[in-house]
Motif scaffolding. Structure first.
Motif, PDB file in Angstrom:
ATOM      1  N   ALA A   1       6.100  -6.471   8.984  1.00  0.00           N
ATOM      2  CA  ALA A   1       6.692  -7.188  10.119  1.00  0.00           C
ATOM      3  C   ALA A   1       5.799  -7.097  11.354  1.00  0.00           C
ATOM      4  CB  ALA A   1       8.078  -6.626  10.424  1.00  0.00           C
ATOM      5  N   MET A   2       5.231  -5.921  11.596  1.00  0.00           N
ATOM      6  CA  MET A   2       4.381  -5.757  12.776  1.00  0.00           C
ATOM      7  C   MET A   2       3.079  -6.541  12.640  1.00  0.00           C
ATOM      8  SD  MET A   2       5.108  -1.746  13.711  1.00  0.00           S
ATOM      9  CE  MET A   2       4.137  -1.769  15.210  1.00  0.00           C
ATOM     10  N   GLU A   3       2.527  -6.601  11.435  1.00  0.00           N
ATOM     11  CA  GLU A   3       1.321  -7.404  11.207  1.00  0.00           C
ATOM     12  C   GLU A   3       1.641  -8.888  11.355  1.00  0.00           C
ATOM     13  OE1 GLU A   3      -0.135  -6.316   7.395  1.00  0.00           O
ATOM     14  OE2 GLU A   3      -1.042  -4.436   8.068  1.00  0.00           O
ATOM     15  N   MET A   4       2.759  -9.295  10.775  1.00  0.00           N
ATOM     16  CA  MET A   4       3.165 -10.700  10.827  1.00  0.00           C
ATOM     17  C   MET A   4       3.299 -11.175  12.275  1.00  0.00           C
ATOM     18  SD  MET A   4       6.058 -12.653  11.620  1.00  0.00           S
ATOM     19  CE  MET A   4       7.324 -11.392  11.565  1.00  0.00           C
ATOM     20  N   ALA A   5       3.887 -10.349  13.133  1.00  0.00           N
ATOM     21  CA  ALA A   5       4.151 -10.740  14.515  1.00  0.00           C
ATOM     22  C   ALA A   5       3.006 -10.400  15.464  1.00  0.00           C
ATOM     23  CB  ALA A   5       5.434 -10.065  14.996  1.00  0.00           C
ATOM     24  N   GLY A   6       1.907  -9.857  14.933  1.00  0.00           N
ATOM     25  CA  GLY A   6       0.785  -9.499  15.788  1.00  0.00           C
ATOM     26  C   GLY A   6       1.088  -8.333  16.709  1.00  0.00           C
ATOM     27  N   LEU A   7       1.983  -7.425  16.266  1.00  0.00           N
ATOM     28  CA  LEU A   7       2.443  -6.326  17.106  1.00  0.00           C
ATOM     29  C   LEU A   7       1.835  -4.975  16.730  1.00  0.00           C
ATOM     30  CD1 LEU A   7       6.214  -7.339  17.188  1.00  0.00           C
ATOM     31  CD2 LEU A   7       4.700  -7.298  19.166  1.00  0.00           C
TER      32      LEU A   7
ATOM     33  N   THR B   1      -1.464 -13.027  12.578  1.00  0.00           N
ATOM     34  CA  THR B   1      -1.693 -12.998  11.142  1.00  0.00           C
ATOM     35  C   THR B   1      -0.633 -13.831  10.439  1.00  0.00           C
ATOM     36  OG1 THR B   1      -2.523 -10.755  11.365  1.00  0.00           O
ATOM     37  CG2 THR B   1      -1.931 -11.478   9.152  1.00  0.00           C
ATOM     38  N   PRO B   2      -1.012 -14.825   9.623  1.00  0.00           N
ATOM     39  CA  PRO B   2      -0.014 -15.597   8.912  1.00  0.00           C
ATOM     40  C   PRO B   2       0.829 -14.680   8.035  1.00  0.00           C
ATOM     41  CG  PRO B   2      -2.171 -16.610   8.708  1.00  0.00           C
ATOM     42  CD  PRO B   2      -2.379 -15.260   9.301  1.00  0.00           C
ATOM     43  N   PRO B   3       2.160 -14.877   8.029  1.00  0.00           N
ATOM     44  CA  PRO B   3       3.016 -13.978   7.273  1.00  0.00           C
ATOM     45  C   PRO B   3       2.938 -14.213   5.775  1.00  0.00           C
ATOM     46  CG  PRO B   3       4.316 -15.756   8.206  1.00  0.00           C
ATOM     47  CD  PRO B   3       2.917 -15.935   8.708  1.00  0.00           C
ATOM     48  N   THR B   4       3.029 -13.135   5.018  1.00  0.00           N
ATOM     49  CA  THR B   4       3.195 -13.218   3.575  1.00  0.00           C
ATOM     50  C   THR B   4       4.616 -12.745   3.293  1.00  0.00           C
ATOM     51  OG1 THR B   4       0.876 -12.730   3.211  1.00  0.00           O
ATOM     52  CG2 THR B   4       2.346 -12.431   1.343  1.00  0.00           C
ATOM     53  N   LEU B   5       5.447 -13.627   2.796  1.00  0.00           N
ATOM     54  CA  LEU B   5       6.867 -13.318   2.736  1.00  0.00           C
ATOM     55  C   LEU B   5       7.283 -12.621   1.454  1.00  0.00           C
ATOM     56  CD1 LEU B   5       8.209 -16.561   4.379  1.00  0.00           C
ATOM     57  CD2 LEU B   5       7.810 -14.334   5.403  1.00  0.00           C
ATOM     58  N   HIS B   6       6.336 -12.284   0.596  1.00  0.00           N
ATOM     59  CA  HIS B   6       6.676 -11.582  -0.643  1.00  0.00           C
ATOM     60  C   HIS B   6       5.754 -10.382  -0.799  1.00  0.00           C
ATOM     61  CE1 HIS B   6       9.175 -14.990  -1.624  1.00  0.00           C
ATOM     62  NE2 HIS B   6       8.151 -15.772  -1.403  1.00  0.00           N
TER      63      HIS B   6
END
Length: 671
Positions: free
Chosen positions: A469-475, A325-330
């Motif tokens: 963080a877990m969504e961003m890293a695919g975890l 999942t592409p990260p959303t940093l905000h």
């Protein structure tokens, strides 16, 4: 060797029925997990066979079964004709196994390590020194016999472990990702050694995460989720590519990649430095659409054309992958860290310079690890720190992160002095070290929770950041998995998630993708691009030349000194003074020996499935090469002048520096 000897005379052609390794329906289960599933293949005598696959594919498990370290659940395997399960002692007499983890004794010298393994293998004292001298000679390790193993560079440790494995002259050599974490110079040396070993009749089975190394094998097998998908020569594997490859060269490659991935969602679009690769069925139609989209967006287009697929293109197309999942940093304000509330918004730095260094030096005893470095890194830049093993990259990063005090010089990170404000710096950076700073006995979720506590995240803020963080890293599906049970690629994702949990404006990544397969590297760099696009500064050291191409600017560090800096294109077109000829032919390694020393040829080295010829005068070198090929009666080949790759630049600049230093210090010890 006679330079006019026919090329075919230098290539071994083992008998068709001579098998060094045979696996028959080899299977290994761990509880409900099938790590290796009915794998069958053969390795002929005098052959290099490569196994390629993503992290967790079953490569190491396969090698451990072949080495009689682990019994298969079912199926059989043979080494030099001996059953690995019932004839384990005979197998070990004919086998050498080099695992991913160095089996060296750090407090022993090079010579003492070799002697220990010679005793272990029962090598007779009589004649032993002759074998030792031979191995030290062709590995260029003779000058370092008295150096302790712990003081060797990564590349030298690899060579020493190989020497220890070969001291008893095995029939079969098993190598488990032997060149992970070593620079291109060391990799080239290592493969030269392997080809010499094969000529002596040793058969080699090697696993690798480098697709250019897979190109050098006689045959390869693609392994995924314990299943062998395909075997064959690199050329035969490439024929399995579904679709054609369209390549686009542009300084706006990252922007083009995002544009085309959005506008052509049904096609596989990936960026490779200055190039974008599109896998498609209709090459002409796709080329027309891509050109129009790029021109309408006002982006620069230098070249667009069809290209033959690389092994990496085939590898990615055949592997089972789950997109990240592409990260959303905000995220929502409730998820912001204390740092985000009190300081600047994520990615915002008071001035436009993220890192400033002047005369930075670090000395350990009588050894200068970092020697008067000076450079600046602007906000939002991906800054690549490139250099061979032992160049001083990690030492520099540790100083910038406030983990090591400089011997002299000065520097600032986010405006904070690295000597006097180290604690302030630590609070505002993300740091991912070479050896992932994870707790193996904690789960994925617990590791993230632990690092959240370090960054003073708690309550709803911690919950929101952990979920993100877990969504961003695919975890998300791995929250309850023990970290020690994760593959290297998944540990890498977790380490990155922990490093950016508190939304740091600058991220330090110290060789973050060492040992990670191409798919995981692609996912990882997608995350880095997204972070850089949102203003985060990324400072990354790497040994992967392809990754160097991904950076906005690169500093090349060698022996603690900076020997070049610029954009990838500046280094390729302005800093490298030699020209590169790309030669494609049968038996490229044997051909390299025939071309070395020709008029106009400075160096010849394996590069993927072909050769790169380094020359000062491409016209003269082509003339000499064509004449030699005619003398050898070789007609099936292609040769063309090409733009140097980053590996060409890397090696050229380092060798030029070595020549300059040797002229200044003629009695200095070799690298």
């Amino acid at each position: 060797m006679d330079p006019h000897q026919n090329i075919m005379d230098t290539t071994k052609t083992p008998a068709a029925d001579a098998l060094a390794i045979e696996a028959r329906d080899l299977t290994k289960r761990f509880g409900s997990l099938v790590a290796v599933d009915q794998v069958s293949f053969q390795v002929k005598t005098g052959e290099i066979f490569g196994i390629v696959g993503p992290d967790g594919a079953g490569k190491t498990t396969t090698l451990r079964m072949l080495a009689s370290i682990m019994d298969p659940t079912s199926g059989t395997a043979f080494i030099a004709g001996f059953d690995t399960k019932t004839k384990a002692s005979e197998v070990k007499e004919h086998l050498a196994y080099m695992s991913q983890r160095f089996g060296l004794y750090p407090d022993l010298t090079v010579g003492e390590n070799i002697s220990f393994y010679a005793d272990l293998y029962g090598v007779p004292k009589k004649g032993r020194q002759t074998r030792v001298d031979e191995l030290l000679g062709f590995s260029h390790m003779k000058p370092f016999q008295q150096r302790r193993a712990q003081d060797l560079s990564g590349g030298m440790k690899q060579k020493l472990q190989l020497i220890c494995a070969l001291i008893h002259t095995p029939t079969v050599l098993l190598l488990d990702e032997p060149t992970n974490g070593v620079d291109p110079v060391s990799r080239r040396d290592f493969w030269r050694i392997l080809y010499k070993i094969v000529k002596q009749g040793v058969s080699i089975l090697v696993t690798t995460a480098y697709l250019d190394e897979a190109e050098r094998c006689d045959r390869i097998g693609l392994l995924d989720q314990g299943t062998l998908l395909a075997t064959g020569t690199p050329g035969q594997i490439k024929e399995r590519m579904k679709g054609a490859v369209l390549t686009i060269r542009s300084p706006d490659a990252r922007k083009i990649n995002k544009l085309l991935a959005r506008q052509l969602p049904n096609l596989d679009v990936n960026v490779f430095g200055d190039f974008v690769h599109i896998v498609c069925q209709q090459i002409q139609e796709t080329q027309k659409k891509a050109r129009t989209l790029i021109q309408d967006a006002g982006l620069r287009l230098d070249e667009i054309k069809q290209a033959p697929p690389t092994l990496e293109d085939v590898f990615v197309s055949m592997m089972s992958t789950k997109p990240m999942t592409p990260p959303t940093l905000h995220p929502d304000p409730v998820g912001q860290s204390d740092l985000g509330k009190k300081g600047q918004p994520p990615g915002r730095i008071p001035d436009k310079t993220a890192v400033r260094v002047e005369g930075l030096t670090r000395i350990f005893g009588n050894f200068t690890a970092v020697d008067h470095l000076s450079f600046e890194v602007p906000r939002g830049e991906i800054f690549g720190f490139l250099g061979p093993n032992g160049a001083g990259k990690s030492t520099t990063i540790r100083m910038l992160c406030g983990l090591l005090t400089p011997s002299s010089g000065k520097g600032t990170v986010l405006g904070h002095d690295i000597c006097t404000k180290a604690e302030k710096i630590k609070q505002q950076i993300g740091y991912m070290s070479q050896k992932f700073s994870l707790y193996e006995d904690l789960t994925v979720r617990e590791n993230i929770q632990f690092y959240g506590g370090i960054y003073r995240l708690k309550g709803p803020a911690m919950d929101a950041r952990r979920t993100w963080a877990m969504e961003m890293a695919g975890l998300t599906d791995h929250g309850k998995t023990l970290t020690k049970n994760l593959s290297v690629g998944w540990k890498q994702r977790l380490s990155l998630a922990c490093a950016i949990l508190h939304e740091p404006p600058i991220l330090f990544l110290d060789e973050p993708t060492s040992g990670v397969d191409p798919i995981s590297r692609r996912h990882f760099w997608d995350l880095i691009y997204t972070m850089a696009d949102q203003g985060i500064t990324v400072f990354v050291s790497t040994h992967y030349m392809e990754e160097a191409e991904y950076c906005d600017r690169i500093a090349l560090i060698y022996k603690g000194r900076m020997i070049a800096m610029g954009t990838p294109m500046e280094l390729k077109t302005q800093k490298m003074h030699e020209q590169i000829l790309d030669l494609r032919c049968d038996h490229p390694q044997a051909m390299a020996e025939n071309l070395a020393g020709l008029e106009g040829v400075r160096d010849v080295a394996l590069f993927g499935a072909g050769l790169h010829v380094v020359t000062r005068d491409a016209v003269q070198a082509q003339r000499s090469i064509r004449q030699r090929l005619a003398n050898l009666k070789v007609t099936a080949y292609t040769i063309e002048k090409i733009l140097p790759g980053m590996e060409d630049v890397f090696i050229s600049l380092i060798e030029a520096d070595d020549r300059n230093q040797k002229a200044i210090h003629p009695h200095q010890e070799n690298r």
